[in-house]
Design a protein around this motif. Sequence first.
Motif, PDB file in Angstrom:
ATOM      1  N   THR A  46       0.520  -1.263  -0.026  1.00 29.33           N
ATOM      2  CA  THR A  46       0.470  -0.449  -0.602  1.00 29.33           C
ATOM      3  C   THR A  46       1.246   1.190   0.255  1.00 29.33           C
ATOM      4  OG1 THR A  46      -1.800  -1.506   1.107  1.00 29.33           O
ATOM      5  CG2 THR A  46      -1.729   1.344   1.210  1.00 29.33           C
ATOM      6  N   ILE A  47       2.091   1.572   0.949  1.00 26.15           N
ATOM      7  CA  ILE A  47       2.897   2.329   0.660  1.00 26.15           C
ATOM      8  C   ILE A  47       3.894   2.497  -0.458  1.00 26.15           C
ATOM      9  CG2 ILE A  47       5.270   2.884   1.742  1.00 26.15           C
ATOM     10  CD1 ILE A  47       2.295   3.614   3.738  1.00 26.15           C
ATOM     11  N   MET A  48       4.523   1.485  -0.294  1.00 31.04           N
ATOM     12  CA  MET A  48       4.943   1.613  -2.191  1.00 31.04           C
ATOM     13  C   MET A  48       4.155   2.529  -3.227  1.00 31.04           C
ATOM     14  SD  MET A  48       7.727   1.253  -3.976  1.00 31.04           S
ATOM     15  CE  MET A  48       8.698   0.929  -2.082  1.00 31.04           C
ATOM     16  N   ARG A  49       2.981   1.652  -3.403  1.00 34.95           N
ATOM     17  CA  ARG A  49       2.197   2.277  -4.672  1.00 34.95           C
ATOM     18  C   ARG A  49       2.230   4.055  -4.129  1.00 34.95           C
ATOM     19  NH1 ARG A  49      -3.738  -0.307  -3.687  1.00 34.95           N
ATOM     20  NH2 ARG A  49      -3.664   1.040  -2.147  1.00 34.95           N
ATOM     21  N   GLN A  50       1.804   4.156  -3.061  1.00 37.16           N
ATOM     22  CA  GLN A  50       1.157   5.060  -2.354  1.00 37.16           C
ATOM     23  C   GLN A  50       2.821   6.549  -3.148  1.00 37.16           C
ATOM     24  OE1 GLN A  50      -2.000   6.109  -1.107  1.00 37.16           O
ATOM     25  NE2 GLN A  50      -0.911   8.389  -2.050  1.00 37.16           N
ATOM     26  N   PHE A  51       3.795   5.952  -2.349  1.00 42.15           N
ATOM     27  CA  PHE A  51       4.814   7.315  -2.828  1.00 42.15           C
ATOM     28  C   PHE A  51       5.022   6.775  -4.337  1.00 42.15           C
ATOM     29  CE2 PHE A  51       9.302   6.379  -3.219  1.00 42.15           C
ATOM     30  CZ  PHE A  51      10.037   7.428  -3.129  1.00 42.15           C
ATOM     31  N   LEU A  52       4.708   5.520  -5.341  1.00 41.34           N
ATOM     32  CA  LEU A  52       5.071   5.696  -6.449  1.00 41.34           C
ATOM     33  C   LEU A  52       4.813   6.646  -6.912  1.00 41.34           C
ATOM     34  CD1 LEU A  52       5.714   1.961  -7.288  1.00 41.34           C
ATOM     35  CD2 LEU A  52       7.596   4.044  -7.182  1.00 41.34           C
ATOM     36  N   PHE A  53       2.889   7.225  -6.722  1.00 37.49           N
ATOM     37  CA  PHE A  53       1.885   7.681  -6.773  1.00 37.49           C
ATOM     38  C   PHE A  53       2.413   8.759  -6.716  1.00 37.49           C
ATOM     39  CE2 PHE A  53      -2.090   9.579  -6.754  1.00 37.49           C
ATOM     40  CZ  PHE A  53      -2.643  10.190  -8.359  1.00 37.49           C
ATOM     41  N   ASP A  54       2.709   9.378  -4.930  1.00 39.46           N
ATOM     42  CA  ASP A  54       3.038  11.102  -4.673  1.00 39.46           C
ATOM     43  C   ASP A  54       3.833  11.326  -5.930  1.00 39.46           C
ATOM     44  OD1 ASP A  54       1.187  10.346  -2.787  1.00 39.46           O
ATOM     45  OD2 ASP A  54       2.477   9.677  -1.160  1.00 39.46           O
ATOM     46  N   ALA A  55       5.104  10.442  -5.515  1.00 44.82           N
ATOM     47  CA  ALA A  55       6.063  11.149  -5.895  1.00 44.82           C
ATOM     48  C   ALA A  55       6.071  11.655  -7.646  1.00 44.82           C
ATOM     49  CB  ALA A  55       7.158   9.992  -6.495  1.00 44.82           C
ATOM     50  N   TYR A  56       4.851  11.355  -8.109  1.00 47.49           N
ATOM     51  CA  TYR A  56       5.165  11.445  -9.511  1.00 47.49           C
ATOM     52  C   TYR A  56       3.724  12.921  -9.486  1.00 47.49           C
ATOM     53  CZ  TYR A  56       1.307  11.757 -13.296  1.00 47.49           C
ATOM     54  OH  TYR A  56       0.119  11.626 -13.910  1.00 47.49           O
ATOM     55  N   ARG A  57       3.205  12.563  -9.126  1.00 50.02           N
ATOM     56  CA  ARG A  57       2.101  13.297  -8.114  1.00 50.02           C
ATOM     57  C   ARG A  57       2.501  15.214  -7.650  1.00 50.02           C
ATOM     58  NH1 ARG A  57      -3.825  12.633  -8.176  1.00 50.02           N
ATOM     59  NH2 ARG A  57      -4.886  13.483  -9.769  1.00 50.02           N
ATOM     60  N   LYS A  58       3.240  15.328  -7.348  1.00 50.23           N
ATOM     61  CA  LYS A  58       3.208  16.238  -6.263  1.00 50.23           C
ATOM     62  C   LYS A  58       4.358  17.477  -7.242  1.00 50.23           C
ATOM     63  CE  LYS A  58       6.328  18.472  -3.048  1.00 50.23           C
ATOM     64  NZ  LYS A  58       7.986  18.453  -3.017  1.00 50.23           N
ATOM     65  N   PRO A  59       5.268  16.548  -8.316  1.00 48.50           N
ATOM     66  CA  PRO A  59       5.944  18.050  -9.616  1.00 48.50           C
ATOM     67  C   PRO A  59       4.890  17.776 -10.614  1.00 48.50           C
ATOM     68  CG  PRO A  59       7.201  15.522  -9.580  1.00 48.50           C
ATOM     69  CD  PRO A  59       6.000  15.693  -8.539  1.00 48.50           C
ATOM     70  N   LEU A  60       4.066  17.029 -10.901  1.00 53.40           N
ATOM     71  CA  LEU A  60       2.481  17.399 -12.259  1.00 53.40           C
ATOM     72  C   LEU A  60       2.165  18.447 -11.261  1.00 53.40           C
ATOM     73  CD1 LEU A  60       1.383  17.159 -14.221  1.00 53.40           C
ATOM     74  CD2 LEU A  60      -0.127  15.393 -12.747  1.00 53.40           C
ATOM     75  N   LEU A  61       1.754  18.555 -10.010  1.00 54.00           N
ATOM     76  CA  LEU A  61       0.793  19.106 -10.110  1.00 54.00           C
ATOM     77  C   LEU A  61       1.408  20.476  -9.086  1.00 54.00           C
ATOM     78  CD1 LEU A  61      -1.023  17.951  -6.519  1.00 54.00           C
ATOM     79  CD2 LEU A  61      -2.217  18.250  -8.910  1.00 54.00           C
TER      80      LEU A  61
END
Lengths: 252, 315, 96
Positions: A97-112
């Motif tokens: 759960t945490i790895m899925r979240q991390f991989l996503f957050d690390a992409y979503r933050k610079p995108l936003l």
Amino acid sequence: MTEKQALYKYLLRMGDDSLILGQRLSELCGHGPILEEDIALTNISLDLIGQATLLLEYAGESAPEKKTNDELAYLRIEKEYVNALLVEQPNGHFGDTIMRQFLFDAYRKPLLEQLLDSTDKRLAGIAEKALKETKYHLRHSSEWIIRLGDGTQESHQRIQNSLEALLRYAYELFFENEVDELLIAQGIIPAANSIFPIWEKTLHDVFEEATLLLPKNKWKFQGGREGRHSEHMGYLLAEMQYMQRTYPNMEW
Amino acid sequence: MMKVDIQDLEKKFQDRIDQDIKIEPNDWMPDAYRKTLIRQISQHAHSEVVGMLPEGNWITRAPNLRRKAVLLAKVQDEAGHGLYLYSAAETLGADREQTIDDLHSGKAKYSSIFNYPTLSWADMGAIGWLVDGAAIMNQVPLCRCSYGPYARAMIRVCKEESFHQRQGFEIMTKLASGTTEQKEMAQDALNRFWWPALMMFGPSDADSSHTEQSMRWKIKRHTNDELRQMFVDVTVPQAESIGLTVPDQDIKWNESKQGYDYGPIDWDEFWQVVGGNGPCNKERVETRKKAKENGKWVVEAAMAFTEKRNSKKSA
Amino acid sequence: MEKSKEWPLWEVFIRSKQGLNHKHVGSLRASDSTMAIKNARDVYTRRAEGISIWVVPSNNITASDPNKEDSLFEPSQSKVYRHPTFYDVPDGISHM
């Protein structure tokens, strides 16, 4: 394709990523490893559902035939969802759960961050709100990756396995087609290649501190962005859409 | 300590309570007071945490985005309330993990209402309206409880819970004014949750072993039957106002007592459910146990990580 | 099940708005101070109740002994001149 059509498709991608990941995390409410973490994961889920609400609302207004955010969230068929495969993957254990979240957050933050400069003011506004939340999500998931990676032997092995299993779904986050081309040209969205290096650096830094190794195999799974999902997706939708499908045209 | 001293301390203690002076963690208190509070507060904490499950059961199936977010926030609040209460119990020396293990072994109890299944979306309405409604009845007087940390936790809980009952009633109202199917769904939920909600106030005064002492200690301010009556009196008109019927043929306004008379409660069912034979007792406790077992490696990893970092720092 | 090491207990203090003192709100469990701050945010500020959080390991708090509270607090209670109400303020003077 017109700019509006492209924007609609792009908003669906972002909205679906938020919606499906929020749905996944909401499954965990009441089942977290410890009460404090249960509350934290639910917070993230709530933020994501909130983001989906705004993004799909905007998408619905940009749709060829106007739709509400609820119609988009609940009444499309599987092929019409364009979230990345990563976010529909099952929760697995806490490390997954945490790895899925991390991989996503690390992409979503610079995108936003880059969407703050979008020529589309409404999208920039949504990004501003979502960014505050996402910064916090990324901190949360990074800290956990480091703790688990550099925790016990068992936790190290588990989180390393989660990385091997999930990384191949993550590259799809940088998928681009003619939708992106058009919107990039208009200054509405950033190019994937301006986000990818930031994502890679975040992974590098966090995994180094977590003593995790990036898998050598860079093979990637993709399809979600084009509506081809994994087997998990059908069950997720069956559950999420249950009420709307069983009792059509009712208000709740 | 000599017997005389204890009697003296107990007298001083009771004097403080009689003067409405709050008892705080380091103050002297009779053993029985401490034990009663630990039992009550941890039961209350367990009820919040186990209480997440029946509603959690419908989060993934909530019918629209707004309902999903509201339900998620509500269930999350319950986790928070569980935590405030475990904290209050810890001030009495009750270790949280030990307390939770007692829940998992079946030694500790929780509110028996959560052993009933949630079978339809309308149950989210019925739980918010009836179960949270009953809980608020119980909790408002607890804000004045003699034990400081418990009273303060309850003030927080009550403040946060005001939206819980409203969102439940809103769900019911919407269904009751909806299609025939929706109205039936709402009535069915009321039928199933009405009696268990009345049982939430505990055995009737005649059979309640702890009430008298708890009232003297100002842990409790009203008897079970008093609270139950208050609940019936406010809830029956609410049901009527949205066109639903309480499943009790004996419900009748009693002019002389200025309250409703209601039919006999099935206490056999109550004791069976408390004793572990409710429809979902096993599932609820198993689910909580599994969450803890699945999280064990995570808890250990975080601790190991902290120890490693600390030893690096001191090296 | 074998007993694993529990996360330590932390006391949480929250400043609800600028200009006010941090106030004790409760406790929680966390493996380290970073996590304690984060958990405090999630648990105790779900409704935007705070702008600043302190966490302190519970076992680092020393409390006064209530049985000796007479000797601890009695002296200050007799120093009434510390309390503003001790002083007569002439009529017409405000904001003091």
